[in-house]
Design a protein around this motif. Structure first.
Motif, mmCIF file in Angstrom:
data_model
loop_
_atom_site.group_PDB
_atom_site.id
_atom_site.type_symbol
_atom_site.label_atom_id
_atom_site.label_comp_id
_atom_site.label_asym_id
_atom_site.label_seq_id
_atom_site.Cartn_x
_atom_site.Cartn_y
_atom_site.Cartn_z
ATOM 1 N N TRP A 1 -12.260 12.889 6.718
ATOM 2 C CA TRP A 1 -11.602 11.839 7.519
ATOM 3 C C TRP A 1 -10.305 11.401 6.853
ATOM 4 C CZ3 TRP A 1 -10.212 6.834 6.414
ATOM 5 C CH2 TRP A 1 -9.871 6.020 7.495
ATOM 6 N N VAL A 2 -10.333 11.256 5.517
ATOM 7 C CA VAL A 2 -9.135 10.839 4.782
ATOM 8 C C VAL A 2 -8.012 11.845 4.985
ATOM 9 C CG1 VAL A 2 -8.164 10.551 2.461
ATOM 10 C CG2 VAL A 2 -10.359 9.483 3.047
ATOM 11 N N PRO B 1 -13.410 8.008 -5.499
ATOM 12 C CA PRO B 1 -12.271 8.148 -6.414
ATOM 13 C C PRO B 1 -12.661 7.931 -7.874
ATOM 14 C CG PRO B 1 -12.175 6.043 -5.264
ATOM 15 C CD PRO B 1 -13.288 6.814 -4.646
ATOM 16 N N ARG B 2 -11.988 8.680 -8.751
ATOM 17 C CA ARG B 2 -12.244 8.570 -10.180
ATOM 18 C C ARG B 2 -11.029 8.061 -10.932
ATOM 19 N NH1 ARG B 2 -12.228 14.087 -11.729
ATOM 20 N NH2 ARG B 2 -10.619 14.088 -10.115
ATOM 21 N N LEU B 3 -9.841 8.409 -10.462
ATOM 22 C CA LEU B 3 -8.598 8.131 -11.158
ATOM 23 C C LEU B 3 -7.847 6.990 -10.479
ATOM 24 C CD1 LEU B 3 -7.492 11.848 -11.602
ATOM 25 C CD2 LEU B 3 -8.829 10.442 -13.186
ATOM 26 N N ALA B 4 -6.971 6.345 -11.234
ATOM 27 C CA ALA B 4 -6.297 5.154 -10.724
ATOM 28 C C ALA B 4 -5.477 5.446 -9.470
ATOM 29 C CB ALA B 4 -5.410 4.550 -11.815
ATOM 30 N N ASP B 5 -4.748 6.562 -9.446
ATOM 31 C CA ASP B 5 -3.960 6.876 -8.249
ATOM 32 C C ASP B 5 -4.860 7.110 -7.047
ATOM 33 O OD1 ASP B 5 -1.550 6.573 -9.472
ATOM 34 O OD2 ASP B 5 -1.050 8.702 -9.560
ATOM 35 N N GLU B 6 -6.011 7.728 -7.270
ATOM 36 C CA GLU B 6 -6.976 7.916 -6.185
ATOM 37 C C GLU B 6 -7.507 6.569 -5.709
ATOM 38 O OE1 GLU B 6 -8.669 12.248 -7.783
ATOM 39 O OE2 GLU B 6 -9.833 10.414 -8.082
ATOM 40 N N LYS B 7 -7.751 5.677 -6.642
ATOM 41 C CA LYS B 7 -8.280 4.360 -6.272
ATOM 42 C C LYS B 7 -7.255 3.552 -5.491
ATOM 43 C CE LYS B 7 -11.596 4.220 -10.053
ATOM 44 N NZ LYS B 7 -12.046 3.575 -11.313
ATOM 45 N N PHE B 8 -5.973 3.711 -5.818
ATOM 46 C CA PHE B 8 -4.951 3.014 -5.042
ATOM 47 C C PHE B 8 -4.911 3.515 -3.600
ATOM 48 C CE2 PHE B 8 -2.705 1.535 -8.993
ATOM 49 C CZ PHE B 8 -2.687 0.190 -8.654
ATOM 50 N N LEU B 9 -5.007 4.827 -3.405
ATOM 51 C CA LEU B 9 -5.030 5.334 -2.032
ATOM 52 C C LEU B 9 -6.313 4.906 -1.326
ATOM 53 C CD1 LEU B 9 -3.784 6.844 0.268
ATOM 54 C CD2 LEU B 9 -4.564 9.010 -0.742
ATOM 55 N N TRP B 10 -7.419 4.910 -2.046
ATOM 56 C CA TRP B 10 -8.683 4.413 -1.472
ATOM 57 C C TRP B 10 -8.523 2.968 -1.025
ATOM 58 C CZ3 TRP B 10 -11.890 0.344 -2.707
ATOM 59 C CH2 TRP B 10 -13.155 0.336 -2.099
ATOM 60 N N ARG B 11 -7.886 2.138 -1.840
ATOM 61 C CA ARG B 11 -7.676 0.726 -1.471
ATOM 62 C C ARG B 11 -6.868 0.630 -0.188
ATOM 63 N NH1 ARG B 11 -5.182 -3.869 -5.469
ATOM 64 N NH2 ARG B 11 -7.391 -4.208 -5.886
ATOM 65 N N ARG B 12 -5.810 1.424 -0.094
ATOM 66 C CA ARG B 12 -4.950 1.364 1.088
ATOM 67 C C ARG B 12 -5.710 1.737 2.356
ATOM 68 N NH1 ARG B 12 -0.717 5.166 -1.703
ATOM 69 N NH2 ARG B 12 0.265 5.400 0.343
ATOM 70 N N VAL C 1 -8.400 16.406 -5.825
ATOM 71 C CA VAL C 1 -8.198 14.990 -5.497
ATOM 72 C C VAL C 1 -9.409 14.495 -4.723
ATOM 73 C CG1 VAL C 1 -6.789 13.356 -4.202
ATOM 74 C CG2 VAL C 1 -5.690 15.187 -5.492
ATOM 75 N N ARG C 2 -9.990 13.401 -5.175
ATOM 76 C CA ARG C 2 -11.136 12.796 -4.495
ATOM 77 C C ARG C 2 -10.770 11.373 -4.088
ATOM 78 N NH1 ARG C 2 -13.187 15.447 -9.065
ATOM 79 N NH2 ARG C 2 -14.807 17.015 -8.668
ATOM 80 N N ILE C 3 -10.823 11.095 -2.814
ATOM 81 C CA ILE C 3 -10.537 9.739 -2.337
ATOM 82 C C ILE C 3 -11.820 9.046 -1.889
ATOM 83 C CG2 ILE C 3 -9.177 8.330 -0.745
ATOM 84 C CD1 ILE C 3 -7.577 9.959 -2.836
ATOM 85 N N ALA C 4 -12.749 9.762 -1.291
ATOM 86 C CA ALA C 4 -13.993 9.149 -0.822
ATOM 87 C C ALA C 4 -14.803 8.600 -1.987
ATOM 88 C CB ALA C 4 -14.818 10.165 -0.038
ATOM 89 N N ARG D 1 -0.410 12.939 4.939
ATOM 90 C CA ARG D 1 0.841 12.917 4.179
ATOM 91 C C ARG D 1 0.630 12.263 2.812
ATOM 92 N NH1 ARG D 1 4.970 9.180 3.557
ATOM 93 N NH2 ARG D 1 7.007 10.086 3.006
ATOM 94 N N GLN D 2 -0.052 11.121 2.777
ATOM 95 C CA GLN D 2 -0.283 10.444 1.509
ATOM 96 C C GLN D 2 -1.208 11.258 0.599
ATOM 97 O OE1 GLN D 2 -0.412 8.786 4.562
ATOM 98 N NE2 GLN D 2 1.673 8.071 4.162
ATOM 99 N N TRP D 3 -2.226 11.889 1.215
ATOM 100 C CA TRP D 3 -3.138 12.726 0.439
ATOM 101 C C TRP D 3 -2.404 13.925 -0.156
ATOM 102 C CZ3 TRP D 3 -4.575 17.841 1.038
ATOM 103 C CH2 TRP D 3 -5.662 18.269 0.256
ATOM 104 N N ARG D 4 -1.526 14.540 0.621
ATOM 105 C CA ARG D 4 -0.790 15.712 0.152
ATOM 106 C C ARG D 4 0.169 15.344 -0.983
ATOM 107 N NH1 ARG D 4 3.138 18.437 4.379
ATOM 108 N NH2 ARG D 4 4.172 16.452 3.950
ATOM 109 N N LEU D 5 0.855 14.207 -0.855
ATOM 110 C CA LEU D 5 1.753 13.769 -1.919
ATOM 111 C C LEU D 5 0.992 13.496 -3.212
ATOM 112 C CD1 LEU D 5 4.108 11.350 0.071
ATOM 113 C CD2 LEU D 5 4.711 13.586 -0.882
ATOM 114 N N LEU D 6 -0.188 12.879 -3.074
ATOM 115 C CA LEU D 6 -0.995 12.605 -4.254
ATOM 116 C C LEU D 6 -1.471 13.912 -4.887
ATOM 117 C CD1 LEU D 6 -2.479 10.778 -6.209
ATOM 118 C CD2 LEU D 6 -4.303 10.519 -4.499
ATOM 119 N N ARG D 7 -1.921 14.851 -4.069
ATOM 120 C CA ARG D 7 -2.391 16.132 -4.603
ATOM 121 C C ARG D 7 -1.261 16.851 -5.346
ATOM 122 N NH1 ARG D 7 -4.045 21.140 -0.772
ATOM 123 N NH2 ARG D 7 -1.833 20.839 -0.286
#
Length: 327
Positions: A17-18, A46-57, A41-44, A24-30
């Motif tokens: 779903w993410v 998340p382990r890393l700070a950048d992943e957690k920021f996208l998860w928050r958004r 990259v894991r958003i569902a 676009r945001q997922w691809r830039l992060l990857r």
């Protein structure tokens, strides 16, 4: 084992779903993470700070984020909470900079957009021609960070301008940004806006206190080598008090070294990333960020998000039991 398999299927579905919803945001992060050797990259979950920021958004829609993202409402919120802090005065608000009174133009001010970031105009002396500044400020009214990059907190902020008093004109302005995780302040970024501007990151030590990092910040390539100003301790107290109510927050302050003011409370650091640390599991911005303190995991969700929130909490609990901490 069965729950692990079921939760894995749930998290995999949410990950899909993410990628559809925020490709676009997922691809830039990857792309950014791969430069640092992060292969997945894991958003569902998340382990890393950048992943957690996208998860928050995407998921953590704490109603307070809208208030904190509003530069006008944020000041009222700080006062209503009873925090013992100083705030710069708001001298005018409106939706057209042509309406700024003459008396406001006559004093040192910053014209800002209340609904976004990096939309500030310093007016430190009365301008001979206001029209270019008015035009620049009014252009801010057409921009919305809520529609860009899934920065949800900005989405419902009323589009307004404000004129705010400019502080510490007789000395070089010092900014200190405190990165909080609950009441823990993991790092401070100090910037001295002199000629030249210098900046340094101070990291919390396990033995207590803070030590200067030897890497430059995004503010300046020149590392600030001076000691922390006396006001930094008061800023730590303020940041810990405000941050205690959130899983992660950035408290932005201004000081002349002695007096300290809270300027803003930032939900989406650098638009939702952690410079030089967002890819590293042991980084300060990750090791204390416990999503179980977030609004999403402490408030009832509905529909598929309720199923997902339960699966995510179980996965974080399992990681911690297995000795992986929050990563």
């Amino acid at each position: 084992m069965l729950w692990w398999i079921i939760d894995g299927a749930i998290l995999l579905s949410v990950e899909g779903w993410v990628r559809v919803t925020a490709y676009r945001q997922w691809r830039l992060l990857r792309r950014r993470q791969r430069r640092y050797g992060v292969r997945r990259v894991r958003i569902a979950a998340p382990r890393l700070a950048d992943e957690k920021f996208l998860w928050r958004r995407l998921f953590d829609h704490d109603p307070r984020f809208t208030v904190l993202s509003d530069k006008i409402a944020c000041k009222d919120w700080v006062r209503e909470q009873g925090f013992a802090v100083k705030l710069p005065r708001t001298l005018w608000t409106g939706d057209d900079a042509r309406d700024i009174p003459d008396a406001v133009w006559a004093q040192p001010i910053y014209i800002k957009a209340g609904h976004g970031w990096q939309m500030n105009i310093p007016v430190l002396s009365e301008p001979a021609d206001r029209m270019p500044l008015i035009a620049q400020a009014n252009e801010f009214m057409a921009q919305s960070h809520g529609l860009e990059g899934h920065q949800w907190g900005y989405a419902n902020v009323p589009r307004q301008l404000l004129a705010e008093e400019a502080l510490f004109l007789d000395t070089d302005l010092i900014e200190i940004k405190y990165y909080t995780f609950g009441s823990i302040v993991e790092q401070m970024v100090i910037s001295r806006h002199g000629d030249p501007t210098t900046s340094a990151r101070w990291l919390r030590q396990e033995s207590g206190g803070y030590a200067r990092d030897d890497r430059p910040t995004t503010v300046s390539p020149i590392i600030d080598v001076l000691p922390l100003p006396p006001a930094a301790d008061e800023g730590l107290r303020i940041a810990a008090e405000i941050g205690a109510g959130f899983d992660q927050m950035r408290i932005d302050t201004m000081t002349d070294g002695e007096d300290i003011y809270v300027g803003e409370i930032t939900v989406y650091n650098q638009g939702g990333r952690a410079h030089s640390q967002g890819h590293y599991a042991e980084a300060p911005l990750n090791r204390s960020w416990d999503l179980r303190r977030s609004w999403f995991l402490t408030h009832p969700q509905s529909g598929w998000r309720a199923i997902y929130s339960s699966a995510l909490r179980r996965r974080i609990d399992a990681r911690e039991r297995q000795g992986h901490g929050l990563a």
